[in-house]
Structure formats: C-alpha cells, structure tokens
Motif scaffolding. Structure first.
Motif, PDB file in Angstrom:
ATOM      1  N   HIS A   9      27.642  28.074  40.910  1.00  0.00           N
ATOM      2  CA  HIS A   9      28.881  27.614  41.536  1.00  0.00           C
ATOM      3  C   HIS A   9      29.215  26.220  41.024  1.00  0.00           C
ATOM      4  CE1 HIS A   9      31.945  27.410  44.646  1.00  0.00           C
ATOM      5  NE2 HIS A   9      31.530  26.186  44.904  1.00  0.00           N
ATOM      6  N   ASP A  92      38.434  28.492  41.891  1.00  0.00           N
ATOM      7  CA  ASP A  92      37.419  29.545  41.989  1.00  0.00           C
ATOM      8  C   ASP A  92      37.660  30.655  40.980  1.00  0.00           C
ATOM      9  OD1 ASP A  92      35.947  28.297  43.957  1.00  0.00           O
ATOM     10  OD2 ASP A  92      37.076  29.219  45.592  1.00  0.00           O
ATOM     11  N   ASN A  96      34.489  29.725  39.097  1.00  0.00           N
ATOM     12  CA  ASN A  96      33.502  30.342  39.987  1.00  0.00           C
ATOM     13  C   ASN A  96      33.703  31.835  40.143  1.00  0.00           C
ATOM     14  OD1 ASN A  96      32.247  27.869  40.562  1.00  0.00           O
ATOM     15  ND2 ASN A  96      33.804  27.390  42.087  1.00  0.00           N
ATOM     16  N   SER A  99      30.290  33.555  40.900  1.00  0.00           N
ATOM     17  CA  SER A  99      29.293  32.840  41.697  1.00  0.00           C
ATOM     18  C   SER A  99      29.087  33.439  43.084  1.00  0.00           C
ATOM     19  CB  SER A  99      29.671  31.366  41.828  1.00  0.00           C
ATOM     20  OG  SER A  99      30.748  31.205  42.719  1.00  0.00           O
TER      21      SER A  99
END
Length: 142
Positions: A9, A92, A96, A99
C-alpha cells in the motif's frame, strides 16, 4: 489473490512528504514507482551534477552552481502538491490497485500541503529575486 500477490500500500501523505522534503533527489518517485523510474533518476542526478558544477565553477554565485538542483526542487514542490491534492479514489486506482486497502486523507496531509505551498512560494520568489539581481545589477545587492 493470496497475500503473496498483494502489492504494498502506498501512503499518499508519505509520498507528499517525500516529494516536499526529499523531492529534489527523487525519493518520492522511487517510493511510488521503484528504482526503474527515469524521472526519479533525473531528479537524483541533479545533486552530483550540481556538485561537479560547484567544483569547476567555485566562486560563482550559489544560484548558478546549484541551479539544476534548485529547478529539481521547484519541480518536486509542484509534484508534492499534485500528489497531495489527488483524490483518494484516483490515488488508490493508480498506486494501490492490488493492495486491498483504501486511502483516507486527513489533517496531516492538509497541513503538509499548506507548508509546501508556503515554502515553495518563498523559494520561488527568492530564486527569481536573486536571478534578477545577478542579471541586472551584477549581484550588487548580495
């Protein structure tokens, strides 16, 4: 997806801090994209190049000797603002995706952005003022 397949992350506040403080040498780029990031290496190379220029042009004004590092710093300030102002959902999706966690920005990021704007604006104004002083007065004011 197993725990082995998960990507780490990436924290938006940490990335913004790295860009604001260590951005001139590309730390934020390496944190986000790894060691293969060409822009990160371009940021990093400005430090040794500035040291070589300092060695060969000793006695010249510091803004001349470290101009590449200064430009890299000012670009990093802009990158810090772009990273910090990116919406969490877009962050994100970009950094991410694998993640399994989501980002939630809060007040430390806002404080960091305010300090980055203040410090970056001060550095930019100082660089412009010193450059004009050197160009138009030959450095008569400092």
């Amino acid at each position: 997806m197993t725990s082995i397949d998960k990507k780490p992350h990436k924290n938006k506040t940490l990335a913004t801090f790295l860009a604001a403080v260590f951005g001139a040498i590309g730390m934020h780029r390496f944190y986000l994209n790894g060691k293969k990031d060409k822009w990160g290496w371009l940021h990093f190379v400005t430090l040794p190049v500035s040291m070589v220029v300092h060695y060969f042009y000793f006695g010249q004004p510091d803004i001349v000797q470290y101009s590449l590092l200064l430009i890299s710093f000012l670009v990093a300030v802009i990158e810090a603002l772009v990273l910090g102002l990116t919406p969490d959902e877009k962050w994100d999706a970009r950094y991410n995706a694998g993640s399994g966690k989501t980002s939630a920005s809060n007040w430390p990021l806002a404080l960091l952005l305010v300090l980055t704007v203040g410090f970056g604006a001060t550095a930019l104004i100082a660089a412009i003022a010193r450059t004009f002083d050197l160009l138009y007065t030959g450095g008569a004011y400092g």
